[in-house]
Design an enzyme around this catalytic site. Structure first.
Site, mmCIF file in Angstrom:
data_model
loop_
_atom_site.group_PDB
_atom_site.id
_atom_site.type_symbol
_atom_site.label_atom_id
_atom_site.label_comp_id
_atom_site.label_asym_id
_atom_site.label_seq_id
_atom_site.Cartn_x
_atom_site.Cartn_y
_atom_site.Cartn_z
ATOM 1 N N ASN A 148 0.806 -1.222 0.000
ATOM 2 C CA ASN A 148 0.000 0.000 0.000
ATOM 3 C C ASN A 148 0.840 1.274 0.000
ATOM 4 O OD1 ASN A 148 0.696 -0.665 2.701
ATOM 5 N ND2 ASN A 148 -1.000 0.539 3.509
ATOM 6 N N GLY A 224 1.842 -5.240 7.505
ATOM 7 C CA GLY A 224 0.852 -5.979 6.728
ATOM 8 C C GLY A 224 -0.331 -6.367 7.587
ATOM 9 N N SER A 225 -0.971 -7.436 7.212
ATOM 10 C CA SER A 225 -2.194 -7.844 7.898
ATOM 11 C C SER A 225 -1.894 -8.451 9.264
ATOM 12 C CB SER A 225 -2.959 -8.866 7.053
ATOM 13 O OG SER A 225 -2.289 -10.113 7.051
ATOM 14 N N THR A 226 -2.878 -8.370 10.150
ATOM 15 C CA THR A 226 -2.740 -8.977 11.475
ATOM 16 C C THR A 226 -2.586 -10.482 11.360
ATOM 17 O OG1 THR A 226 -3.983 -7.187 12.512
ATOM 18 C CG2 THR A 226 -3.880 -9.265 13.708
ATOM 19 N N VAL A 228 -1.145 -12.319 8.980
ATOM 20 C CA VAL A 228 0.227 -12.678 8.621
ATOM 21 C C VAL A 228 1.189 -12.293 9.737
ATOM 22 C CG1 VAL A 228 2.088 -12.293 6.952
ATOM 23 C CG2 VAL A 228 -0.267 -12.527 6.167
ATOM 24 N N GLY A 229 0.923 -11.182 10.408
ATOM 25 C CA GLY A 229 1.758 -10.789 11.530
ATOM 26 C C GLY A 229 1.808 -11.849 12.618
ATOM 27 N N GLU A 246 3.736 -3.775 12.349
ATOM 28 C CA GLU A 246 2.719 -2.741 12.145
ATOM 29 C C GLU A 246 1.622 -3.389 11.325
ATOM 30 O OE1 GLU A 246 0.342 -0.501 10.610
ATOM 31 O OE2 GLU A 246 1.920 0.346 9.348
ATOM 32 N N CYS A 280 -3.778 1.583 6.692
ATOM 33 C CA CYS A 280 -4.153 1.019 7.993
ATOM 34 C C CYS A 280 -4.591 2.101 8.973
ATOM 35 C CB CYS A 280 -3.003 0.206 8.568
ATOM 36 S SG CYS A 280 -1.423 1.061 8.534
ATOM 37 N N GLU A 449 7.889 2.688 15.402
ATOM 38 C CA GLU A 449 8.796 3.104 14.351
ATOM 39 C C GLU A 449 8.836 4.626 14.317
ATOM 40 O OE1 GLU A 449 8.653 0.134 10.791
ATOM 41 O OE2 GLU A 449 6.579 0.422 11.433
#
Length: 470
Positions: A148, A224-226, A228-229, A246, A280, A449
């Site tokens: 994104n 990325g997505s929760t 995959v996190g 994040e 996000c 970050e």
């Protein structure tokens, strides 16, 4: 829609030996480029090269590392337009946004360079001697960047990691590898040591997994997505590997009755339509005090209907396409025919277009109200009072960002303390500034970050005690 420079992928192989990543222009669905996907063997070789480069880089004088990063920033600055055009072609961003993103990479490198010579340890008073702490680089850092915001989010980790004395292996998203590859070329052109910053385009389950699980990678930064996190957390657990995550968001935009309604309504559309809602931090839950709910909608509706959606290279365009057919299908699944909606316009024909959409009269627990749509869709929910606003704002597992609109400074401070989110703005929708910390609560991620402490996130603290006893 512009021409791309010749890109070297840094993965030497014949096309038949590996998967080819296809990069499509989201506005036209035309093929922009094919890029060979990295394999686990490529990742392993890159780690070996990066480890050797990192040792020399960490041993260099801090002033020399700072100058090298400033040279990198200057080369990026000289290629802003080229990088922006690449971003338009691979990600569908508006040209204005893409220029800002390329400039943000430059600014992040400059900011990180300023921290190299200020990465200080401490002297701690203790009996019997002198105690000092040293901040030492971790080694090799793996960065897995999203599609994104391909350029700036990659730089969020890469710039401070390099500044702190580490090497960086960057895996861009499958759909947006071109700007990352070009940045790697510009790094070499600027004189940054070879192999210190390498780009490994590849598939998440292949190259991404290899990066996460590699014992030579000291830390992984993932955006990325929760879902995959969580998978990355599980894979990293076996090595107790450091992580910065994040992840997703479902951010509230809280409008109190005493707010400047005209200003709040004027600002609301782009708070969830910027980057076609693929953000996000997008304020996709607009919470409006019941006494001004109808008036606010009267002000907001025309603002949404007037958003210009179209060719990303047109300077007048405010919103471009979604990234892919899969993302378009996902967004469509949330906007069913039974939902009341205020909609803008979008082009017809080729491209992954979806109109600006505001859903009204939806249930608090409807999927579109609680799940991250990641598209140009927001819901409006009424609330009764301050406590009700906080309840609605916190009725989500996420906690990344949000906004409050009120003229009452006391209410702004009370609500800011009560809303569980890592980044809040009052009478504004600003979330990200490279000078200030960024990160989320709950399932929006781990760590922070950006900001003045960004470099320390890529260091190990070593404590040294020196006895002064006779």
């Amino acid at each position: 829609m512009g021409t791309a420079p010749l890109l070297r992928t840094h993965v030497r192989t014949t096309p038949l030996e590996r998967t080819q990543l296809q990069v499509l222009n989201p506005a036209t669905e035309e093929l922009v480029a094919t890029v060979p996907a990295a394999t686990p063997a490529d990742v392993d070789a890159a780690v070996v090269r990066a480890t050797a480069a990192q040792r020399s880089w960490a041993a260099a004088a801090p002033a020399d590392r700072a100058r090298a990063l400033r040279r990198f920033a200057a080369v990026v600055d000289a290629h802003i337009e080229e990088l922006a055009l690449l971003e338009v072609r691979e990600a569908g961003h508006t040209i204005g946004n893409a220029r800002w993103e390329a400039g943000n990479v430059r600014d992040l490198l400059d900011y990180a360079a300023g921290g190299v010579e200020r990465l200080n340890g401490r002297q701690i008073p203790v009996p019997g001697g002198l105690d000092i702490t040293l901040l030492e680089p971790l080694g090799v850092v793996g960065v897995i960047a999203p599609w994104n915001f391909p350029m700036p989010i990659a730089a969020w980790a890469t710039a401070p990691a390099l500044a702190a004395g580490n090497a960086v292996l960057l895996k861009p998203a499958e759909t947006t590898p071109l700007t990352a590859l070009r940045l790697a070329e510009l790094a070499l052109e600027s004189g940054l040591p070879e192999h210190l910053f390498q780009v490994l385009p590849g598939e998440g389950p292949v190259a991404g997994t290899a990066l996460v699980e590699h014992p030579g990678v000291a830390k992984v930064v993932f955006t990325g997505s929760t879902r995959v996190g969580k998978e990355i957390m599980a894979r990293a657990a076996g090595q107790v590997k450091r992580l910065t995550l994040e992840l997703g968001g479902k951010s509230p935009n809280i409008v109190f009755a005493d707010a400047d309604l005209e200003a709040a309504a004027a600002a609301a559309p782009m708070s969830f339509l910027d980057n076609s809602g693929q953000d996000c931090c997008a304020r996709t839950r607009i919470l409006v005090q019941r006494s001004v709910h109808d008036r606010f909608l009267e002000l907001l509706a025309p603002a949404i209907e007037e958003i210009v959606v179209g060719d990303p290279l047109d300077e007048r365009t405010q919103m471009g396409p979604l990234i892919s057919r899969a993302q378009l299908d996902r967004v469509r699944s949330y906007v069913t025919d039974d939902l009341a909606a205020i909609r803008g316009k979008a082009p017809e024909g080729p491209g992954f277009w979806f109109p600006p959409t505001l859903l009204t009269d939806v249930a608090e627990d409807a999927p579109c109200a609680v799940e991250e749509v990641f598209g140009p869709v927001a819901v409006v929910l009424p609330f009764d009072d301050e406590a009700d606003a906080v309840r609605l704002a916190n009725a989500t597992p996420y906690g990344l960002s949000g906004s409050l609109w009120t003229r009452d400074i006391g209410r702004a401070l009370r609500t800011s303390r009560a809303v569980r989110a890592g980044n809040l703005s009052v009478n504004s929708h600003s979330s990200v500034r490279y000078w200030t910390p960024f990160g989320g609560f709950g399932q929006s991620g781990l760590g922070r970050e950006l900001g003045p402490d960004a470099l320390t996130a890529f260091t190990e603290t070593k404590n040294v005690f020196i006895s002064t006893e006779a």
